[in-house]
Design a protein around this motif. Sequence first.
Motif, PDB file in Angstrom:
ATOM      1  N   ALA A 368       0.822  -1.216   0.000  1.00 29.13           N
ATOM      2  CA  ALA A 368       0.000   0.000   0.000  1.00 29.13           C
ATOM      3  C   ALA A 368       0.855   1.265   0.000  1.00 29.13           C
ATOM      4  O   ALA A 368       0.371   2.342  -0.353  1.00 29.13           O
ATOM      5  N   SER A 406      -4.317   1.831 -10.042  1.00 26.06           N
ATOM      6  CA  SER A 406      -4.512   3.116  -9.352  1.00 26.06           C
ATOM      7  C   SER A 406      -5.919   3.253  -8.753  1.00 26.06           C
ATOM      8  O   SER A 406      -6.169   4.177  -7.988  1.00 26.06           O
ATOM      9  N   ARG A 409      -6.113   3.694  -5.016  1.00 29.08           N
ATOM     10  CA  ARG A 409      -4.734   3.698  -4.502  1.00 29.08           C
ATOM     11  C   ARG A 409      -4.159   5.106  -4.547  1.00 29.08           C
ATOM     12  O   ARG A 409      -3.824   5.671  -3.514  1.00 29.08           O
ATOM     13  N   PRO A 415      -5.322   3.522   1.071  1.00 25.80           N
ATOM     14  CA  PRO A 415      -5.237   2.737  -0.168  1.00 25.80           C
ATOM     15  C   PRO A 415      -5.716   1.298   0.041  1.00 25.80           C
ATOM     16  O   PRO A 415      -5.692   0.780   1.158  1.00 25.80           O
ATOM     17  N   ARG A 416      -6.152   0.692  -1.060  1.00 23.87           N
ATOM     18  CA  ARG A 416      -6.624  -0.688  -0.985  1.00 23.87           C
ATOM     19  C   ARG A 416      -5.511  -1.604  -0.494  1.00 23.87           C
ATOM     20  O   ARG A 416      -4.356  -1.405  -0.789  1.00 23.87           O
ATOM     21  N   LYS A 417      -5.907  -2.683   0.206  1.00 15.79           N
ATOM     22  CA  LYS A 417      -4.899  -3.626   0.683  1.00 15.79           C
ATOM     23  C   LYS A 417      -5.207  -5.027   0.153  1.00 15.79           C
ATOM     24  O   LYS A 417      -5.044  -6.023   0.840  1.00 15.79           O
TER      25      LYS A 417
END
Length: 547
Positions: A368, A406, A409, A415-417
């Motif tokens: 991330a 993206s 993110r 942000p996505r994990k």
Amino acid sequence: MLDRTLVDSLFPTDLPDPAFWEERYPPRQQPAEAKVTRLGPSPTGSLHLGGLYVATLNADIARRSGGAYLVRVEDTDQAREVEGAVEQFDRAFAYFGLQPDEHGETGSYGPYTQSQRAMIYQSYVRELLRRDQAYLCFATKDELAAITAQQQAQKVPTGYYGTWALWRNASAEEVRAKLDAGVPYVVRFRTPAEAANQRVHFVDAIRGRLEHEASRNDAVLLKSSDQDPRLPTYHLAHVVDDHLMRVNLVIRGEEWISSVPLHLQLFAALGFEPIEYAHVAPLMKQDGGSKRKLSKRKDPEASVDYYIETGFPAEAVLHYIRGLLNGRLADTPFTEALDAPLRLSECGVAGPLVDMVKLMDISADYVATLSGAEVFDAVRTWAGEYDAELATVLAKERDLALRAISVERDGVDNPRKDLRVWSDFRTAYGFFFDDLFQPVTDPSDERFGGLDPAVVRALAADFVAGYQLVDDPQEWFGQIRELAAKHGFAKNPKEYKKNPDAYPGSIREAAQVFRVAITGSTRSPDLHAVASALGTPEVLRRVGSLR
Ligand code: GLU
């Protein structure tokens, strides 16, 4: 005592004396505080995570002190050697950025492979024989087994020592007779007589002062004379190699603690300075209610290859390992933890548990922190080795891949994990790519959660007829809201729950139709962001596949 002519006749005539090697491998010119450390992997299989763990410690301590870290291939057990193991070590060390300062052809203290050092060991064995600090032993397997059985029956310590040691005091004539008959022998250390009731103590850099009975066993130093090349046992090789390579800190697994008394005797017999030891506790695994050593035989995650093949970012594994070595680093942020010094005094005496869930979390946190371009490069490199189809897709669709990565993110606080390891990419992002995506064509597919297929089909058809890609997420989602209302879905789940028979579902179920049609999954990143990354023609193609 054997006379010198007899001893010398057992070795090549041009075998150098120890003085030759002492001169060939002089003490290193380095500051007093510099540590020379080493790892001695045996090429009997792929590198164990414990090897990477100890390598991390060795490399850190050597570099930080201005010394050197070397890798020595310990291949004296040639029967157990596995082809390709050395190449695998190199690959593993390179992946984790732990290339040694000296190994293979690099460095002035080589060769760094024990099987290529046979001459060196023999020089020292001959010297010990000349000085009567070693002797030839012709005992057979059966004789050794009989000694052990008698010792067990008499409840005395087992081993080859004192009066049990059949060949310790053999006469020169007895030895000569065996040699003349061509009987193979090993060379054993003649344990100093005073060791019998001694205790030894030494200071371990991790464990502090340790005390042990002195070693009484006349250990084998050189293996059987009928083998070519004649190789030493671990004990002799360790002492000779670490002395001549001018190693001044031996960091190794705790299974060797019990051999320290023997090693100290060997250092003394050969006139070498003893070397400081640090014995590292093994990595453990929780197995049901108990803990046991992490085992390559039982646990795939014990092999370093597993981390490389699964696509763990090296930084995540190193961060985790460093936290296991020195607890202080477990909660230190990435940027600092990888540069912070490791300290022997902070290594635990009990083996730490390897927790894969924790490691996966660390890895997701690390990914991330990366930019989309960094993620793309890493996934592509990984796929180049381990997923040819994905590699081809990424090469062809770089822009789409960057747009996909993206989503949720770039420019967001959280942000996505969903990407923990590079092999997660296919599951988490594969749906973005035509070549990896199977459009859903059947309106009665179970992913639609049991909605009437006619309703699914009608929603899809209406969507295709009027779809607009707009920038504003609310406005974009408004299209789905309108379609849902038009086809009789409740405005919200609450309303739907109040009167479930009046609606096919709520807006939530209607939105799921588009999520499944566009991503193939009932869970996905923000649908508007996905649709924007995919582009309108592809969105229409996917939703339009539902007939
Ligand atoms: N070859 C030994 C092993 O594989 C190395 C032990 C040491 O570091 O001295 O366990």
